[in-house]
Design an enzyme around this catalytic site. Structure first.
Site, mmCIF file in Angstrom:
data_model
loop_
_atom_site.group_PDB
_atom_site.id
_atom_site.type_symbol
_atom_site.label_atom_id
_atom_site.label_comp_id
_atom_site.label_asym_id
_atom_site.label_seq_id
_atom_site.Cartn_x
_atom_site.Cartn_y
_atom_site.Cartn_z
ATOM 1 C CD GLU A 61 -1.800 -2.421 1.126
ATOM 2 O OE1 GLU A 61 -2.573 -3.245 0.612
ATOM 3 O OE2 GLU A 61 -0.731 -2.742 1.695
ATOM 4 C CG HIS A 130 -9.386 -7.910 6.900
ATOM 5 N ND1 HIS A 130 -8.684 -8.574 7.870
ATOM 6 C CD2 HIS A 130 -8.661 -8.022 5.755
ATOM 7 C CE1 HIS A 130 -7.584 -9.085 7.348
ATOM 8 N NE2 HIS A 130 -7.544 -8.763 6.061
#
Length: 331
Positions: A61, A130
């Site tokens: 990321e 998540h």
């Protein structure tokens, strides 16, 4: 007019902007066909536009965000997909210290037309790493716009507006909204960033919400109507910039405020809204403000525990009854 899903509305917005402007491209993990992204928003785009404009990236990321910032400041208009909002913790330096600051530090000479798409929220047992709702982190940063649509109509219109914006936009979707459907115009349209929407008129209390909790707020308003309480529901659509004027206008009519979001209450955007209403609209309030949010705990993997932790329509109903019947802060 046609009825399409939230997922398809997002894809259509990306498709229209890529077809219109060759500088627009999208990059992220597993976004090319046949996978088409973790929630299938980009499915079909690489087949049509090719893998130079729909690019799979390494699983980093930080690298994705850094490459996107570089592309944006050199004339491209990148759309980045970060698979889960939780994973944006790995790219915070590029987003917070670079993308948000470059235009200011260059005296406006360097623009950063970057859209960072991601998703958050509970509902499918994603677990503690998540499904977090961390939008308040990004709303705290000057230089970032934070958009959180609740409907397919707004998802398309806001994403198109974000792609054409010359500033970095954190565009946060909700995993439980991808399948909901709505009627949207076939012709091109935009939804302005920074403008809230009164989606249900009411006279007794104002409920302010955004993203998935808007639907819980509407369910709560329907339940409250059966109890003789008329609730006005505001969908913020954007939390940075925040449309305080629409909230204050509503409170001048209802004189009561409940703020509902899926994020935990502590440090959530609801606290900022409450503080600003107190500063600018205190005299209009006939009862204390109540914030509704998820319980102070990591998101459980267990569906039963997850349901217990996450805020819902009944929590909103309970909060409204307290402010209407003066069960908090009054007699």
């Amino acid at each position: 007019m046609k009825k399409i899903s939230y997922r398809d509305a997002l894809r259509l917005a990306i498709h229209e902007e890529m077809a219109r402007d060759s500088r627009v491209f999208i990059m992220g993990e597993d976004i090319e066909d046949p996978f088409g992204g973790s929630y299938k928003v980009t499915k079909g785009l690489s087949t049509e536009f090719g893998n130079k404009r729909v690019r799979n990236t390494p699983i980093s990321e930080l690298a994705i965000a850094g490459a996107a910032v570089g592309a944006a400041i050199t004339g491209m208009r990148p759309i980045v997909e970060i698979m889960y909002l939780d994973f944006m913790t790995l790219s915070m330096d590029q987003i917070v210290n670079q993308a948000a600051k470059i235009r200011y530090m260059s005296g406006g000479k360097v623009k950063v037309p970057l859209v960072i798409r991601t998703q958050e929220g509970s509902g499918n047992s994603s677990g503690a790493q998540h499904g977090q709702c961390l939008e308040a982190w990004f709303a705290h940063i000057p230089g970032l716009k934070v958009v959180m649509p609740a409907t397919p109509y707004d998802a398309k219109g806001l994403l198109k507006a974000a792609i054409r914006d010359d500033n970095p936009v954190v565009f946060i979707e909700n995993k439980m909204l991808y399948s909901i459907k709505d009627v949207i115009p076939e012709e091109e349209y935009f939804v302005p960033i920074g403008k809230a929407n009164v989606i249900r008129e009411g006279t007794d209390v104002t409920i302010v919400s955004y993203s998935r909790m808007v639907h819980e707020a509407l369910n709560a308003a329907s339940d409250l109507m059966e109890k003789g309480i008329s609730a006005e529901v505001i969908d913020l659509r954007t939390i940075a910039p925040l449309d305080l004027d629409t909230i204050l206008k509503s409170i001048s009519k209802t004189h009561r405020l409940v703020i509902a979001h899926e994020a935990v209450v502590n440090g959530g955007i609801g606290g900022e809204i409450a503080a600003r209403v107190i500063e600018e609209g205190f005299d209009e309030l006939d009862a204390p403000i109540i914030r509704v949010g998820s319980k102070e705990a990591p998101l459980p993997f267990s569906p039963i525990l997850e349901k217990h932790i996450v805020s819902n329509a009944q929590d909103i109903v309970s909060a409204v009854e307290k402010v209407v019947y003066q069960l908090v802060g009054g007699e």
